[in-house]
Design an enzyme around this catalytic site. Structure first.
Site, PDB file in Angstrom:
ATOM      1  N   THR A 125       4.673  14.266  -7.281  1.00 23.73           N
ATOM      2  CA  THR A 125       3.264  14.007  -6.972  1.00 23.73           C
ATOM      3  C   THR A 125       2.716  15.065  -6.017  1.00 23.73           C
ATOM      4  OG1 THR A 125       1.849  12.527  -5.669  1.00 23.73           O
ATOM      5  CG2 THR A 125       4.181  12.323  -5.293  1.00 23.73           C
ATOM      6  N   ASP A 126       1.409  15.265  -6.059  1.00 23.73           N
ATOM      7  CA  ASP A 126       0.798  16.200  -5.091  1.00 23.73           C
ATOM      8  C   ASP A 126       0.876  15.657  -3.669  1.00 23.73           C
ATOM      9  OD1 ASP A 126      -1.102  14.154  -5.285  1.00 23.73           O
ATOM     10  OD2 ASP A 126      -2.809  15.488  -5.617  1.00 23.73           O
ATOM     11  N   GLU A 127       1.208  14.348  -3.527  1.00 20.97           N
ATOM     12  CA  GLU A 127       1.247  13.768  -2.181  1.00 20.97           C
ATOM     13  C   GLU A 127       2.391  14.340  -1.349  1.00 20.97           C
ATOM     14  OE1 GLU A 127       0.277   9.609  -1.825  1.00 20.97           O
ATOM     15  OE2 GLU A 127      -0.801   9.627  -3.724  1.00 20.97           O
ATOM     16  N   TYR A 153       5.758   6.279   1.026  1.00 22.84           N
ATOM     17  CA  TYR A 153       5.769   6.615  -0.404  1.00 22.84           C
ATOM     18  C   TYR A 153       5.949   8.120  -0.600  1.00 22.84           C
ATOM     19  CZ  TYR A 153       3.818   8.087  -4.897  1.00 22.84           C
ATOM     20  OH  TYR A 153       3.624   8.711  -6.101  1.00 22.84           O
ATOM     21  N   LYS A 157       9.106  10.310  -2.257  1.00 25.61           N
ATOM     22  CA  LYS A 157       8.949  11.191  -3.423  1.00 25.61           C
ATOM     23  C   LYS A 157       9.371  12.618  -3.058  1.00 25.61           C
ATOM     24  CE  LYS A 157       7.350  10.446  -6.993  1.00 25.61           C
ATOM     25  NZ  LYS A 157       8.019  10.013  -8.253  1.00 25.61           N
TER      26      LYS A 157
HETATM   27  P1  NAD Z   1       3.581   2.435 -11.859  1.00 26.60           P
HETATM   28  O1  NAD Z   1       3.819   1.758 -10.552  1.00 26.60           O
HETATM   29  O2  NAD Z   1       2.414   2.035 -12.704  1.00 26.60           O
HETATM   30  O3  NAD Z   1       4.888   2.291 -12.782  1.00 26.60           O
HETATM   31  C1  NAD Z   1       6.181   2.418 -12.284  1.00 26.60           C
HETATM   32  C2  NAD Z   1       7.151   1.845 -13.324  1.00 26.60           C
HETATM   33  O4  NAD Z   1       8.491   2.044 -12.818  1.00 26.60           O
HETATM   34  C3  NAD Z   1       6.986   0.337 -13.555  1.00 26.60           C
HETATM   35  O5  NAD Z   1       7.032   0.064 -14.930  1.00 26.60           O
HETATM   36  C4  NAD Z   1       8.191  -0.271 -12.838  1.00 26.60           C
HETATM   37  O6  NAD Z   1       8.649  -1.488 -13.443  1.00 26.60           O
HETATM   38  C5  NAD Z   1       9.228   0.838 -12.992  1.00 26.60           C
HETATM   39  N1  NAD Z   1      10.270   0.787 -11.939  1.00 26.60           N
HETATM   40  C6  NAD Z   1      10.081   0.630 -10.601  1.00 26.60           C
HETATM   41  N2  NAD Z   1      11.282   0.601  -9.983  1.00 26.60           N
HETATM   42  C7  NAD Z   1      12.229   0.784 -10.931  1.00 26.60           C
HETATM   43  C8  NAD Z   1      13.648   0.854 -10.914  1.00 26.60           C
HETATM   44  N3  NAD Z   1      14.341   0.755  -9.771  1.00 26.60           N
HETATM   45  N4  NAD Z   1      14.308   1.047 -12.074  1.00 26.60           N
HETATM   46  C9  NAD Z   1      13.632   1.148 -13.261  1.00 26.60           C
HETATM   47  N5  NAD Z   1      12.284   1.052 -13.335  1.00 26.60           N
HETATM   48  C10 NAD Z   1      11.591   0.885 -12.192  1.00 26.60           C
HETATM   49  O7  NAD Z   1       3.536   4.003 -11.498  1.00 26.60           O
HETATM   50  P2  NAD Z   1       2.705   5.189 -12.178  1.00 26.60           P
HETATM   51  O8  NAD Z   1       1.391   5.279 -11.535  1.00 26.60           O
HETATM   52  O9  NAD Z   1       2.804   5.068 -13.644  1.00 26.60           O
HETATM   53  O10 NAD Z   1       3.562   6.430 -11.687  1.00 26.60           O
HETATM   54  C11 NAD Z   1       4.640   6.931 -12.467  1.00 26.60           C
HETATM   55  C12 NAD Z   1       5.249   8.130 -11.753  1.00 26.60           C
HETATM   56  O11 NAD Z   1       4.266   9.151 -11.593  1.00 26.60           O
HETATM   57  C13 NAD Z   1       5.772   7.821 -10.359  1.00 26.60           C
HETATM   58  O12 NAD Z   1       6.976   8.528 -10.181  1.00 26.60           O
HETATM   59  C14 NAD Z   1       4.694   8.346  -9.440  1.00 26.60           C
HETATM   60  O13 NAD Z   1       5.236   8.740  -8.210  1.00 26.60           O
HETATM   61  C15 NAD Z   1       4.185   9.542 -10.229  1.00 26.60           C
HETATM   62  N6  NAD Z   1       2.792   9.937 -10.001  1.00 26.60           N
HETATM   63  C16 NAD Z   1       1.796   9.004 -10.105  1.00 26.60           C
HETATM   64  C17 NAD Z   1       0.476   9.409  -9.948  1.00 26.60           C
HETATM   65  C18 NAD Z   1      -0.663   8.428 -10.101  1.00 26.60           C
HETATM   66  O14 NAD Z   1      -1.805   8.780  -9.886  1.00 26.60           O
HETATM   67  N7  NAD Z   1      -0.420   7.185 -10.507  1.00 26.60           N
HETATM   68  C19 NAD Z   1       0.184  10.740  -9.664  1.00 26.60           C
HETATM   69  C20 NAD Z   1       1.230  11.669  -9.573  1.00 26.60           C
HETATM   70  C21 NAD Z   1       2.533  11.242  -9.745  1.00 26.60           C
HETATM   71  P1  TYD Z   2      -4.889   4.808  -4.532  1.00 24.82           P
HETATM   72  O1  TYD Z   2      -5.423   4.491  -5.886  1.00 24.82           O
HETATM   73  O2  TYD Z   2      -4.048   3.794  -3.814  1.00 24.82           O
HETATM   74  O3  TYD Z   2      -4.101   6.210  -4.674  1.00 24.82           O
HETATM   75  P2  TYD Z   2      -3.494   7.190  -3.519  1.00 24.82           P
HETATM   76  O4  TYD Z   2      -3.610   6.549  -2.201  1.00 24.82           O
HETATM   77  O5  TYD Z   2      -2.072   7.348  -3.952  1.00 24.82           O
HETATM   78  O6  TYD Z   2      -4.301   8.445  -3.629  1.00 24.82           O
HETATM   79  O7  TYD Z   2      -6.101   5.151  -3.583  1.00 24.82           O
HETATM   80  C1  TYD Z   2      -7.005   6.214  -3.896  1.00 24.82           C
HETATM   81  C2  TYD Z   2      -7.974   6.346  -2.732  1.00 24.82           C
HETATM   82  O8  TYD Z   2      -8.777   5.170  -2.678  1.00 24.82           O
HETATM   83  C3  TYD Z   2      -7.288   6.458  -1.385  1.00 24.82           C
HETATM   84  O9  TYD Z   2      -8.026   7.371  -0.567  1.00 24.82           O
HETATM   85  C4  TYD Z   2      -7.379   5.055  -0.810  1.00 24.82           C
HETATM   86  C5  TYD Z   2      -8.667   4.517  -1.398  1.00 24.82           C
HETATM   87  N1  TYD Z   2      -8.716   3.050  -1.651  1.00 24.82           N
HETATM   88  C6  TYD Z   2      -9.793   2.294  -1.181  1.00 24.82           C
HETATM   89  O10 TYD Z   2     -10.717   2.815  -0.521  1.00 24.82           O
HETATM   90  N2  TYD Z   2      -9.805   0.946  -1.435  1.00 24.82           N
HETATM   91  C7  TYD Z   2      -8.820   0.324  -2.126  1.00 24.82           C
HETATM   92  O11 TYD Z   2      -8.866  -0.929  -2.315  1.00 24.82           O
HETATM   93  C8  TYD Z   2      -7.733   1.120  -2.632  1.00 24.82           C
HETATM   94  C9  TYD Z   2      -6.620   0.486  -3.408  1.00 24.82           C
HETATM   95  C10 TYD Z   2      -7.734   2.473  -2.376  1.00 24.82           C
END
Ligand code: NAD
Ligand code: TYD
Length: 339
Positions: A125-127, A153, A157
């Site tokens: 992730t970019d985080e 988090y 990562k």
């Molecule tokens: P999500 O929380 O929607 O899904 C995570 C999935 O992983 C779920 O299906 C959960 O059941 C499964 N899981 C959790 N713990 C597990 C374990 N111990 N063993 C097997 N399965 C397990 O997450 P997402 O938003 O789809 O993110 C997917 C990946 O992409 C993550 O690695 C996250 O760090 C990365 N990512 C997400 C974003 C974003 O914007 N959502 C951006 C950049 C990177």
């Molecule tokens: P989020 O979707 O949790 O992603 P991330 O924190 O990983 O970027 O949140 C996106 C942005 O929105 C973040 O700056 C936090 C803000 N946020 C709110 O203002 N209210 C909310 O209820 C949530 C869940 C997030």
């Protein structure tokens, strides 16, 4: 070609499975997922109709189980999406983030080494880069920006990310890593900003904006992320990190107002609440490397993507209403009840 997709019952992993079934109909795909609160087998209902797709329930940190699965299936490629993914939950309870995100990654890589996996791809992730100041719009994250994390988090990562690079250098494991900006689109769990605001607005509930809503995120439509990963696992250079992002920076309050307008609701629903601890100000990706090396460019603009996403939530109410009527209510009350 047989690909293991971990975390495929979650948001991005499930979108990746659907993307790959279309892009490579001859590939075998296996989804390994623990089905935590964020995993949902109903999301994979259509995918499961394909005989080349298999679902296995299990924990990526369970060594014995993971090793026996890898020995049985002999995967060519592993794409690791499985993670605890929500920053707010990591502030409440960091422990499970370390177990899944760090030890789970190690377990998958050990099994990949033991069974001769040809490519291990880590979805990072970019985080991991921390944040950028709001008053320096000229700054962007590149692949050489130092790792500098803010939340449990992002620290988990980043730890996994460094471990993946160490396994490449020390053991020669053929790895790639992608670091993507914030995704949005179908099947996004309604604890995250965009689906939470859509669901609350549709139910005429308050829209909880943290702090002043000025924090900036760089939004990418999920399908563009999936296509980037497909390109990296096939054509990316082993040992390399690729940033993924589409120059779509938006302040949270503007995203919320866009959703309100699209749904014909009132801005009176906006409620400013206590800020998130350690809240990152701005994320912004420089995607030059993936563009120059692999020819990747995003294809969905924010205007198109947010409309498609809103339409999806309007057309798939049963999917998210089931989630928000269950255990999620306790979470919501705990996080937002007295905020
Ligand atoms: P999500 O929380 O929607 O899904 C995570 C999935 O992983 C779920 O299906 C959960 O059941 C499964 N899981 C959790 N713990 C597990 C374990 N111990 N063993 C097997 N399965 C397990 O997450 P997402 O938003 O789809 O993110 C997917 C990946 O992409 C993550 O690695 C996250 O760090 C990365 N990512 C997400 C974003 C974003 O914007 N959502 C951006 C950049 C990177
Ligand atoms: P989020 O979707 O949790 O992603 P991330 O924190 O990983 O970027 O949140 C996106 C942005 O929105 C973040 O700056 C936090 C803000 N946020 C709110 O203002 N209210 C909310 O209820 C949530 C869940 C997030």
């Amino acid at each position: 070609m047989k690909i293991l997709v971990t975390g495929g019952a979650g948001f991005i992993g499930s979108n990746f499975i659907y993307y790959m079934q279309k892009a490579h109909p001859d590939y075998s795909l296996v989804c390994l997922d623990k089905l935590t609160y964020a995993g949902n087998l109903e999301t994979l209902e259509e995918a499961l109709k394909n005989p080349l797709f298999k679902f296995v329930k299990g924990d990526i940190a369970d060594r014995e189980f993971v090793f026996s699965l890898f020995e049985e299936e002999k995967f060519d490629i592993v794409v690791n999406f499985a993670a605890e993914s929500h920053v707010d939950r990591s502030i409440e309870n960091p422990g499970v983030f370390l177990t899944t995100n760090i030890l789970g990654t190690q377990t998958l890589m050990d099994a990949a080494r033991a069974t001769g996996v040809k490519r291990y791809h880590q979805v990072s992730t970019d985080e991991v880069y921390g944040d950028l100041p709001l008053d320096r719009p000229d700054l962007f994250f590149t692949e050489t920006t130092p790792i500098h994390t803010s939340s449990p988090y992002s620290a988990s990562k980043a730890s996994a990310d460094l471990l993946v690079q160490a396994y490449h250098r020390t053991f020669g494991l053929p790895i790639t890593i992608s670091r993507c900006s914030n995704n949005y689109g179908p099947y996004h769990f309604p604890e995250k900003l965009i689906p939470l605001m859509i669901a609350n607005a549709l139910n005429d509930k308050p829209l909880p904006v943290y702090g002043q809503g000025l924090n900036v995120r760089d939004w990418l439509y999920v399908e563009d992320h999936c296509r980037a990963i497909d390109m990296i696992i096939h054509n990316g250079r082993v040992g390399e990190v690729y940033n993924i992002g589409g120059h779509n920076e938006k302040a949270n309050i503007d995203v919320v107002k866009t959703i309100i307008k699209a749904l014909g609701k009132s801005e009176d629903l906006i409620t400013y609440v206590t800020d998130r601890a350690g809240h990152d100000m701005r994320y912004a990706i420089d995607p030059t490397k993936i563009h120059d090396e692999l020819g990747w460019l995003p294809t969905t603009t924010f205007d198109e993507g947010i409309q498609k996403t809103i339409d999806w939530y309007l057309n798939n109410r049963a999917w998210w209403e089931k989630i928000i009527s269950g255990e999620y209510q306790n979470y919501y009350e705990k996080m937002y009840g007295n905020r």
